[in-house]
Scaffold this active site. Sequence first.
Site, PDB file in Angstrom:
ATOM      1  N   SER A  32      43.109  35.474  47.738  1.00 49.42           N
ATOM      2  CA  SER A  32      42.238  36.552  47.224  1.00 49.42           C
ATOM      3  C   SER A  32      41.990  37.618  48.291  1.00 49.42           C
ATOM      4  O   SER A  32      42.014  38.818  48.012  1.00 49.42           O
ATOM      5  CB  SER A  32      40.878  35.974  46.814  1.00 49.42           C
ATOM      6  OG  SER A  32      40.997  35.311  45.603  1.00 49.42           O
ATOM      7  N   GLN A 177      38.001  39.620  39.351  1.00 49.31           N
ATOM      8  CA  GLN A 177      39.104  40.573  39.230  1.00 49.31           C
ATOM      9  C   GLN A 177      38.644  41.821  38.483  1.00 49.31           C
ATOM     10  O   GLN A 177      38.952  42.945  38.876  1.00 49.31           O
ATOM     11  CB  GLN A 177      40.280  39.910  38.507  1.00 49.31           C
ATOM     12  CG  GLN A 177      40.911  38.795  39.325  1.00 49.31           C
ATOM     13  CD  GLN A 177      42.055  38.103  38.614  1.00 49.31           C
ATOM     14  OE1 GLN A 177      42.305  38.326  37.432  1.00 49.31           O
ATOM     15  NE2 GLN A 177      42.756  37.231  39.317  1.00 49.31           N
ATOM     16  N   ASP A 324      39.124  28.103  40.326  1.00 48.57           N
ATOM     17  CA  ASP A 324      40.489  27.699  40.687  1.00 48.57           C
ATOM     18  C   ASP A 324      40.576  26.227  41.093  1.00 48.57           C
ATOM     19  O   ASP A 324      41.670  25.671  41.202  1.00 48.57           O
ATOM     20  CB  ASP A 324      41.006  28.585  41.829  1.00 48.57           C
ATOM     21  CG  ASP A 324      41.199  30.022  41.374  1.00 48.57           C
ATOM     22  OD1 ASP A 324      41.349  30.250  40.158  1.00 48.57           O
ATOM     23  OD2 ASP A 324      41.185  30.928  42.233  1.00 48.57           O
ATOM     24  N   ARG A 399      48.402  25.667  40.128  1.00 49.49           N
ATOM     25  CA  ARG A 399      47.246  24.804  40.423  1.00 49.49           C
ATOM     26  C   ARG A 399      47.281  23.514  39.609  1.00 49.49           C
ATOM     27  O   ARG A 399      46.748  22.496  40.048  1.00 49.49           O
ATOM     28  CB  ARG A 399      45.938  25.560  40.221  1.00 49.49           C
ATOM     29  CG  ARG A 399      45.876  26.829  41.074  1.00 49.49           C
ATOM     30  CD  ARG A 399      44.480  27.200  41.501  1.00 49.49           C
ATOM     31  NE  ARG A 399      44.445  28.561  42.031  1.00 49.49           N
ATOM     32  CZ  ARG A 399      44.715  28.894  43.285  1.00 49.49           C
ATOM     33  NH1 ARG A 399      45.031  27.971  44.166  1.00 49.49           N
ATOM     34  NH2 ARG A 399      44.668  30.159  43.675  1.00 49.49           N
TER      35      ARG A 399
HETATM   36  C1  S3P Z   1      40.496  35.951  41.783  1.00 54.18           C
HETATM   37  C2  S3P Z   1      39.495  35.733  40.879  1.00 54.18           C
HETATM   38  C3  S3P Z   1      39.524  34.656  39.898  1.00 54.18           C
HETATM   39  C4  S3P Z   1      40.522  33.567  40.280  1.00 54.18           C
HETATM   40  C5  S3P Z   1      41.841  34.129  40.732  1.00 54.18           C
HETATM   41  C6  S3P Z   1      41.655  35.061  41.912  1.00 54.18           C
HETATM   42  C7  S3P Z   1      40.393  37.111  42.678  1.00 54.18           C
HETATM   43  O1  S3P Z   1      39.886  35.188  38.649  1.00 54.18           O
HETATM   44  O2  S3P Z   1      40.714  32.675  39.201  1.00 54.18           O
HETATM   45  O3  S3P Z   1      42.711  33.079  41.092  1.00 54.18           O
HETATM   46  O4  S3P Z   1      41.138  37.186  43.666  1.00 54.18           O
HETATM   47  O5  S3P Z   1      39.565  37.992  42.397  1.00 54.18           O
HETATM   48  P1  S3P Z   1      38.787  35.837  37.665  1.00 54.18           P
HETATM   49  O6  S3P Z   1      37.948  36.672  38.516  1.00 54.18           O
HETATM   50  O7  S3P Z   1      39.491  36.643  36.641  1.00 54.18           O
HETATM   51  O8  S3P Z   1      38.074  34.661  37.076  1.00 54.18           O
END
Ligand code: S3P
Length: 444
Positions: A32, A177, A324, A399
């Site tokens: 991330s 995200q 995750d 995962r």
């Molecule tokens: C992430 C946010 C998560 C996570 C993804 C990475 C990020 O998704 O599941 O693997 O880097 O912002 P969501 O925010 O859509 O839940």
Amino acid sequence: MKKWVGDSVLRVKISRPKSNIEESFTLYGDKSIAHRALILGALPKGKYKIINFPLNRDCMTTLKCMNKLGVIIRQENSTLYVSSPGYEGFNKNVGTLDCENSGTTVRLLSGVLSGIGAECTLIGDSSLSKRPMSRIEIPLLKMGANIESNNGYIPINFKECAVLEGITYELPVASAQVKSCILIAGFLSDNNTTVIEKVSTRDHTERIFKYLGADIFVNSNSNSISISRSKIMSKDFYIPGDISSAAFIIACALLGENCKVTLKNVLLNDGRIKYITLLKKMGALISIKENGIVNGENIGDISVVSSKMYGIEIEEDIIPSIIDEIPVLAVISAFSNGTTSIHGIEELKYKESNRVESIIKNLRNIGIECNIVNDTIIIHGNDSIIDKTISFESFNDHRIAMAFMAVAMRNKGCIIINNWECTDVSFPNAICYFNKFFDIRNVY
Ligand code: S3P
């Protein structure tokens, strides 16, 4: 010749998992943060370095996209040397950008592309094609972006548009995200943008904007973040070890016999270590040694010893912080005494696979009693050792593949994981870590 990465089927043959393991591991950088070090880090004009960049498929996808936008990136082992023209100098006629399997790439880049008014199409693979995009399309349209998705899915077409208008937006889904997409678009827009979260999600975007010097204000009372266009400067990044990859190694150590494992310089962001908090509640013997703060993020060493574990209730408001880690948490729960209930799992259906289905199918394959009641996964676990040949589907979801690999610690038989190659997405060399815990023999 054994070939680990890219093999379509991995067959793990174990006469017995190893015991008495004492190991120390260092991991590649957190996925991330790495995406954001490239996307946010390149917004100002200038040169910077990213140390411990993870060379996984998702992050390399972001790297290729940023390159097409005009960012020059030289890679030397796991260090990237980045030279950016800044968002004002980004290539606005990029054609098609392939986001492959990466949800973070498509959603964060959508914020950038709308913000600079680029002409572009974002595409991806068959898994990404099934993931919802209206969650970013709706707020971006409100800001004045000229975009159109394929009925809420990729491809997303971006057309030239005027400078965006800032908005105040309450997130209908708890998603870092989506939050990041709006914050990036907000940073590039004419006036202030405020994002309100009902439940907190990972805050790396906020931390990095702050690190770069942006006008960003986090109000923890109202759970809101405000951002506006401001001067930011290029800065170097050190990416802490990926806590979500560490989760699988921690699981192997916990489920093993007399194992003692330390993970060095791992990310200890509060919104990412709730997995550890829950494991401790389940009985895990885990200790943390803090090593300081790098580019706005806490890092430290996590030490784990094999532990006797018990089922627990996991409440809905913690889900975004363990989103995750739920697949591997489900596997640990299967080998913990008692029932584990994971509430509020709706968002799990929209990941690289429908993880609710993937988890249930694979757990039942082990012989674990589990079911879904409304929005809750219920797992009836027991602290046992099995002796079976089991073939797991990865559902092409990295995962899921790695979570069910950890079953090997409690199985004297043989485990087959189909389509292991999908683990490249986040942890290309996972085998080198896993084979400290059990013998991985035949690879087809
Ligand atoms: C992430 C946010 C998560 C996570 C993804 C990475 C990020 O998704 O599941 O693997 O880097 O912002 P969501 O925010 O859509 O839940």
